[in-house]
Design an enzyme around this catalytic site. Sequence first.
Site, PDB file in Angstrom:
ATOM      1  N   ASP A  23       8.505 -11.524  -6.838  1.00 53.97           N
ATOM      2  CA  ASP A  23       9.954 -12.624  -6.500  1.00 53.97           C
ATOM      3  C   ASP A  23       9.186 -14.247  -6.739  1.00 53.97           C
ATOM      4  O   ASP A  23       9.126 -15.396  -6.690  1.00 53.97           O
ATOM      5  CB  ASP A  23      10.258 -12.598  -5.202  1.00 53.97           C
ATOM      6  N   GLY A  82     -10.255  -8.623 -12.303  1.00 52.82           N
ATOM      7  CA  GLY A  82     -10.502  -8.004 -10.450  1.00 52.82           C
ATOM      8  C   GLY A  82     -10.337  -7.088 -10.691  1.00 52.82           C
ATOM      9  O   GLY A  82     -10.146  -6.638  -8.811  1.00 52.82           O
ATOM     10  N   THR A  83      -9.650  -6.171 -11.184  1.00 50.32           N
ATOM     11  CA  THR A  83      -8.784  -4.886 -10.711  1.00 50.32           C
ATOM     12  C   THR A  83      -9.390  -4.112 -10.314  1.00 50.32           C
ATOM     13  O   THR A  83      -9.995  -3.632 -11.216  1.00 50.32           O
ATOM     14  CB  THR A  83      -7.390  -4.771 -10.894  1.00 50.32           C
ATOM     15  N   PHE A 109     -17.009 -10.415  -7.820  1.00 50.41           N
ATOM     16  CA  PHE A 109     -17.198 -11.627  -8.242  1.00 50.41           C
ATOM     17  C   PHE A 109     -18.539 -12.501  -7.589  1.00 50.41           C
ATOM     18  O   PHE A 109     -18.659 -14.120  -8.245  1.00 50.41           O
ATOM     19  CB  PHE A 109     -16.238 -12.176  -8.922  1.00 50.41           C
ATOM     20  N   HIS A 140     -14.275  -3.167   5.624  1.00 50.22           N
ATOM     21  CA  HIS A 140     -13.419  -4.080   5.311  1.00 50.22           C
ATOM     22  C   HIS A 140     -12.376  -3.701   6.750  1.00 50.22           C
ATOM     23  O   HIS A 140     -12.355  -3.649   7.492  1.00 50.22           O
ATOM     24  CB  HIS A 140     -12.822  -3.434   4.601  1.00 50.22           C
ATOM     25  N   HIS A 141     -11.177  -5.386   6.315  1.00 51.51           N
ATOM     26  CA  HIS A 141     -10.121  -5.124   7.424  1.00 51.51           C
ATOM     27  C   HIS A 141      -9.469  -4.121   7.048  1.00 51.51           C
ATOM     28  O   HIS A 141      -9.338  -2.906   6.499  1.00 51.51           O
ATOM     29  CB  HIS A 141      -9.655  -5.767   6.735  1.00 51.51           C
ATOM     30  N   LYS A 144      -6.994  -2.808   4.359  1.00 58.91           N
ATOM     31  CA  LYS A 144      -7.748  -2.456   2.997  1.00 58.91           C
ATOM     32  C   LYS A 144      -6.695  -0.925   2.579  1.00 58.91           C
ATOM     33  O   LYS A 144      -7.057  -0.365   3.667  1.00 58.91           O
ATOM     34  CB  LYS A 144      -8.979  -2.774   2.892  1.00 58.91           C
ATOM     35  N   THR A 151     -16.665  -2.186  -4.693  1.00 61.87           N
ATOM     36  CA  THR A 151     -17.528  -2.515  -4.562  1.00 61.87           C
ATOM     37  C   THR A 151     -18.882  -1.420  -4.290  1.00 61.87           C
ATOM     38  O   THR A 151     -19.403  -1.474  -4.382  1.00 61.87           O
ATOM     39  CB  THR A 151     -17.570  -3.845  -3.639  1.00 61.87           C
TER      40      THR A 151
END
Length: 252
Positions: A23, A82-83, A109, A140-141, A144, A151
Amino acid sequence: MGQGLLKSTLEAGCVVVGGTCRDPEAAALSLADLTREGSITLCTDMTQLAEISDVVIDFTHVSSVADHARALKGAGVAWILGTTGLSESEQRAVDDAAQTIAVVQAANFSAGVTLMLRLAREMGMALSAERFDAEIVEMHHRQKVDAPSGTALAIGEAVAQGRDVKLSDVRAPVREGQCGARKTGEIGFAALRGGQIVGEHELLFTSATEQITLGHRAFDRRVFADGAVQAAEWVRGKIAGLYSMEDVLGLS
């Protein structure tokens, strides 16, 4: 991540010429607050962005990887990718693009995780699968959507590489219920979710007599953005090829 990448890029003294978004009108309002600049071009596809860029930093969705590979290869633009969660066919598209352009691909990274992956590979080589069970725990949060994290899978790949096996051949299935005893040589994963934890990864090698633990905690998502910008600055002028953060940090 998008906001973090924008801030890290500007703080590094690089010029942000554009970005992709669903958008453009809504994104323009946010960009005005973040950058106080009016020269950023908002694009709806990668082909358009590639035409005005020297390097593209890509933290988008895995479904876009193949299209982005074709667009950046066609434009001759370096790619920081980084995908995570790529299928074999999507990875082949990345590998194909790297025949024509410079690509830095990493699941993470941060400098710390890059060193952790290197050590994981060396530990996998030194600690035999017959004596040491390898397990990877990540948290993780709560937002996710994928598990295990990219990783965590990269850590598993590093251990498998050190042991000269394929992760797909030794990755333990999800353990639940009557799953049976652990098989020798398996690499196991456990994924935890909660709160707003940026990212925690722990690699455990456990034998009958000792345990060795290797861990990393990220306190701010900017660590990933800063590393990606470092990779973008490093990749300019590099010949075509598939590079990693070990290359960027001079470890390879």
